[in-house]
Motif scaffolding. Structure first.
Motif, short mmCIF file in Angstrom:
data_model
loop_
_atom_site.label_atom_id
_atom_site.label_comp_id
_atom_site.label_asym_id
_atom_site.label_seq_id
_atom_site.Cartn_x
_atom_site.Cartn_y
_atom_site.Cartn_z
N PRO A 21 63.50 8.29 117.29
CA PRO A 21 63.58 6.83 117.54
C PRO A 21 63.90 6.02 116.28
O PRO A 21 64.31 4.87 116.38
CB PRO A 21 62.18 6.48 118.06
N LEU A 22 63.73 6.62 115.10
CA LEU A 22 64.05 5.92 113.84
C LEU A 22 65.46 6.23 113.34
O LEU A 22 65.84 5.83 112.25
CB LEU A 22 63.03 6.29 112.76
N SER A 107 51.51 -0.25 111.74
CA SER A 107 51.40 -0.39 113.19
C SER A 107 50.12 0.25 113.70
O SER A 107 49.35 0.83 112.93
CB SER A 107 52.60 0.25 113.88
N ASP A 137 53.57 3.31 116.47
CA ASP A 137 54.62 2.35 116.83
C ASP A 137 55.28 1.82 115.57
O ASP A 137 55.16 0.65 115.24
CB ASP A 137 54.04 1.19 117.64
N GLY A 140 59.15 -0.82 115.15
CA GLY A 140 59.54 -1.37 116.46
C GLY A 140 59.79 -0.35 117.54
O GLY A 140 60.28 -0.71 118.62
N SER A 141 59.51 0.92 117.32
CA SER A 141 59.67 1.93 118.37
C SER A 141 58.45 2.85 118.38
O SER A 141 57.73 2.96 117.39
CB SER A 141 60.95 2.75 118.15
N SER A 142 58.22 3.51 119.50
CA SER A 142 57.06 4.41 119.63
C SER A 142 57.42 5.83 119.23
O SER A 142 58.51 6.30 119.53
CB SER A 142 56.55 4.42 121.06
N GLN A 143 56.48 6.49 118.57
CA GLN A 143 56.64 7.89 118.21
C GLN A 143 55.48 8.68 118.83
O GLN A 143 54.35 8.22 118.83
CB GLN A 143 56.62 8.10 116.68
#
Length: 159
Positions: A21-22, A107, A137, A140-143
């Motif tokens: 996601p990164l 986060s 998170d 800005g995205s979830s891992q």
């Protein structure tokens, strides 16, 4: 009066970080350390734990600071436990040339997991395995990550 039981753990930790996601091509393998303090028996096996871990690789580093309830029970001389932890995660990307200050993100962090502790000698035990499903998170995205730890425990207070 007896002191309450407190377990102090320290050891090696491996983090499989969900880096796609990164913008990374695949997940990252980070190595580091995990330390925790727990009071495993407030009431009939229900206790609390504070958990701190740090992991690093060439591309990034992650630090987690969490606290939460823990349930512990004994089985065949071993101590098995499960916990739900909540806190904060700090990630820093270590990509050369991105900025003068490496980009970082703070986060929420949530971990669900548990482990097996095996008595070793006296007040020492071996944490054979601690496995956690760690959700962060960052940026800005979830891992959705997996953290595995092993090491030594020293027990203070009642035996």
């Amino acid at each position: 009066s007896k002191l309450p039981e407190v377990d102090i753990f320290g050891g090696y930790s491996y983090l499989r970080f969900d880096a796609k996601p990164l913008g990374f091509a695949d997940s990252l393998n980070l190595n580091g350390a995990n330390v925790s303090a727990s009071m495993p028996d407030f009431y009939q096996g229900l206790g609390a734990a504070i958990d701190i871990s740090g992991h690093i690789t060439g591309q990034m580093e992650e630090f987690n600071f969490m606290i939460g309830p823990q349930y512990t029970f004994e089985w065949k001389g071993m101590r098995l436990y499960g916990h739900g932890l909540y806190g904060r995660a700090r990630d820093r990307l270590r990509l050369p040339g991105t900025t003068v200050v490496e980009p970082s993100s703070l986060s929420r962090a949530i971990a669900f997991g548990g482990g097996v502790d095996v008595p070793f000698k006296g007040r020492f035990s071996l944490r054979a395995i601690q496995a956690d499903y760690l959700i962060t998170d960052e940026f800005g995205s979830s891992q959705h990550n997996v953290r595995l730890s092993t090491g030594l425990i020293y027990r203070f207070g009642k035996k």
